[in-house]
Write a protein that holds these residues in place. Sequence first.
Motif, mmCIF file in Angstrom:
data_model
loop_
_atom_site.group_PDB
_atom_site.id
_atom_site.type_symbol
_atom_site.label_atom_id
_atom_site.label_comp_id
_atom_site.label_asym_id
_atom_site.label_seq_id
_atom_site.Cartn_x
_atom_site.Cartn_y
_atom_site.Cartn_z
ATOM 1 N N SER A 211 34.178 -16.473 17.115
ATOM 2 C CA SER A 211 35.471 -17.031 16.658
ATOM 3 C C SER A 211 36.404 -15.927 16.159
ATOM 4 O O SER A 211 37.544 -16.194 15.772
ATOM 5 C CB SER A 211 35.206 -18.004 15.505
ATOM 6 N N GLY A 212 35.879 -14.693 16.067
ATOM 7 C CA GLY A 212 36.717 -13.588 15.601
ATOM 8 C C GLY A 212 36.798 -13.459 14.090
ATOM 9 O O GLY A 212 37.614 -12.689 13.564
ATOM 10 N N LYS A 213 35.953 -14.178 13.343
ATOM 11 C CA LYS A 213 36.027 -14.099 11.870
ATOM 12 C C LYS A 213 35.252 -12.911 11.322
ATOM 13 O O LYS A 213 35.565 -12.401 10.259
ATOM 14 C CB LYS A 213 35.484 -15.402 11.260
ATOM 15 N N MET A 214 34.188 -12.508 12.017
ATOM 16 C CA MET A 214 33.415 -11.357 11.507
ATOM 17 C C MET A 214 32.962 -10.504 12.693
ATOM 18 O O MET A 214 32.856 -10.983 13.821
ATOM 19 C CB MET A 214 32.219 -11.799 10.670
ATOM 20 N N ASP A 215 32.649 -9.234 12.407
ATOM 21 C CA ASP A 215 32.172 -8.353 13.477
ATOM 22 C C ASP A 215 30.644 -8.338 13.467
ATOM 23 O O ASP A 215 30.011 -8.874 12.549
ATOM 24 C CB ASP A 215 32.758 -6.946 13.292
ATOM 25 N N LEU B 232 34.856 -17.118 3.888
ATOM 26 C CA LEU B 232 34.396 -16.423 2.668
ATOM 27 C C LEU B 232 33.173 -15.567 2.964
ATOM 28 O O LEU B 232 33.015 -14.471 2.412
ATOM 29 C CB LEU B 232 34.085 -17.444 1.571
ATOM 30 N N LEU B 233 32.322 -16.047 3.866
ATOM 31 C CA LEU B 233 31.136 -15.265 4.243
ATOM 32 C C LEU B 233 31.572 -14.007 4.995
ATOM 33 O O LEU B 233 31.060 -12.913 4.750
ATOM 34 C CB LEU B 233 30.227 -16.116 5.121
ATOM 35 N N ALA B 234 32.570 -14.153 5.842
ATOM 36 C CA ALA B 234 33.053 -13.018 6.651
ATOM 37 C C ALA B 234 33.686 -11.958 5.766
ATOM 38 O O ALA B 234 33.492 -10.764 5.962
ATOM 39 C CB ALA B 234 34.059 -13.517 7.688
ATOM 40 N N GLU C 186 28.277 -17.982 16.883
ATOM 41 C CA GLU C 186 29.342 -18.784 17.508
ATOM 42 C C GLU C 186 30.503 -19.015 16.546
ATOM 43 O O GLU C 186 31.663 -18.740 16.866
ATOM 44 C CB GLU C 186 28.760 -20.132 17.957
ATOM 45 N N LYS C 187 30.195 -19.478 15.340
ATOM 46 C CA LYS C 187 31.263 -19.844 14.390
ATOM 47 C C LYS C 187 31.829 -18.628 13.650
ATOM 48 O O LYS C 187 32.904 -18.686 13.063
ATOM 49 C CB LYS C 187 30.692 -20.823 13.350
ATOM 50 N N GLY C 188 31.058 -17.521 13.655
ATOM 51 C CA GLY C 188 31.508 -16.364 12.888
ATOM 52 C C GLY C 188 32.023 -15.231 13.747
ATOM 53 O O GLY C 188 33.158 -14.769 13.566
#
Length: 520
Positions: free
Chosen positions: A382-386, A330-332, A377-379
């Motif tokens: 992991s490929g969730k956000m740029d 959701l943050l991404a 690391e988590k965002g």
Amino acid sequence: PTIWKYYTLTSDSLSELNHLWAQKDRILIKGGIVVNDDDMIEADVFIESGLIKEVGKNLVVPGGARVIDAQKKLVMPGGIDSHTHMQLPFMGTVAIDDFYSGTRAALAGGTTMIIDFVIPKKGESLLEAYETWRNWADEKVCCDYAFHVAVTWWNDEVGDEMETLVRDKGINSFKTFMAYKDVMMLSDEEIYHCYSKCKDIGAIAQVHAENGSLIAENAKKLIALGITGPEGHELCRTEEVETEACVRAITIANQVNCPLYIVHVMSKSSAQAICDARRRGCVVVGEPIAASLGTDGTTYWNKCWRHAAAHVMGPPLRPDPTTPGYLMDLLANGDLQLTGTDNCTFNADQKALGKNDFRKIPNGVNGVEDRMSVIWEKGVASGKMDPCRFVAVTSTTAAKIFNIYPRKGRIAVGSDADVIVWDPEATRVISAKTHHQAVDFNIFEGMECHGVTEVTICQGKVVYERGELNVVRGSGRFIPTPPYASYMYDQIIKRDETRKLVKVEREPYNGPVVNTGSSE
Ligand SMILES: C[C@@H](CNC(N)=O)C(=O)O
Ligand SMILES: [Zn+2]
Ligand SMILES: [Zn+2]
Ligand SMILES: [Zn+2]
């Protein structure tokens, strides 16, 4: 005669000295990729006297600048931690990370500004509490900072002091608590008055959203069952106790057309409530924290009391292990807007105040040093956000919400030189053994993170590089946050103009009225 020789400085040697001094503040960051919330470009950054003076390719700058090689590195705005509690007096003790150790650790992790909380006791003047916290912070901070002020009781006097804080003291956000019954908790009616006042003065209403009455009743029941350990802390306030309060706070704020900022979003269902409200058009933003993005509440069932108690905070971390990934998604994608840490740290001997009753375990966890790496690391890794979204959620959006953008939260000419040279490929293993915080525990213990700040520049000075801190206690400045931030108030103001409440003009009713016998 010898001594006088040194005292008769000639004018050109003075200008030489000035030149040398000025040179000390000149930095050229060469060959990096500059990342803002809206673009990434290969560019050099020239800094002088605490400000960013030039951004561009192959810059030619005045002599004497210190050159930092940023090849293959990202040059980003320093992190802004929107939510900390340094040396907070709380639950019978004082948070162990103070404004010195806490801001020093922040700089080591790539955060160059914190926004902390003035929390008056019930009945205490907000203005007096503000002066107390300013005295605590000003002599210790190593980086710039701002304050939110908590509203822990209500009458018209409190409203007047809120107005003074906005007008004269650089405050533009007020936190109400729906939890901590009898200590900080306000009733719905008091929250209604507080949010109405926030709206009148262009301030942001913040909320700790948990139903404090349910918590108190549930906790009594658990203690009576002999459940005194940290697992009771989560069991007495499961996520629906947070979510119900979220919805209630959103409703109250929407009823008075006041912008709302929900701090420490800890659960999937409360995040969902925020998304739903935003999709209904409510002006509400959600702040997940490093802890809720990086770990979960399964630890409350850890057999080691110390480990379980170390994670006690309010609202609690959630035992649903899919929570961190869900919140990061959701943050991404923009459904949640920014991140803080709620850094409020207590050592084992302090947490032990609650060794026989979880209600007495001082609430709070670490985060101020590790937020940037945990979210990378988590965002990002992991490929969730740029990287642009990373800058938004760790720095820029906080600057926009609290109305200090683009002075803060951007790499641009004229902005403060709060800059990090970020190595996206470097890794580090988080541990209490190596962290710079004062606290003796780290909730991210053992976590390997990609994303490390190689150099942290704060107010145009290198304060951290390759593992070495070079900070000056008390060098940080209080940054006033002005009211009516566009990010939060533009829609609000338009709604006031276009949704005026008007009465219907009608002929009076002249028909029969039932006789109830009462005199009214
Ligand atoms: C008192 C303060 C820090 N403690 C916590 N969140 O557990 C807060 O509630 O934000
Ligand atoms: Zn809180
Ligand atoms: Zn242990
Ligand atoms: Zn907090």
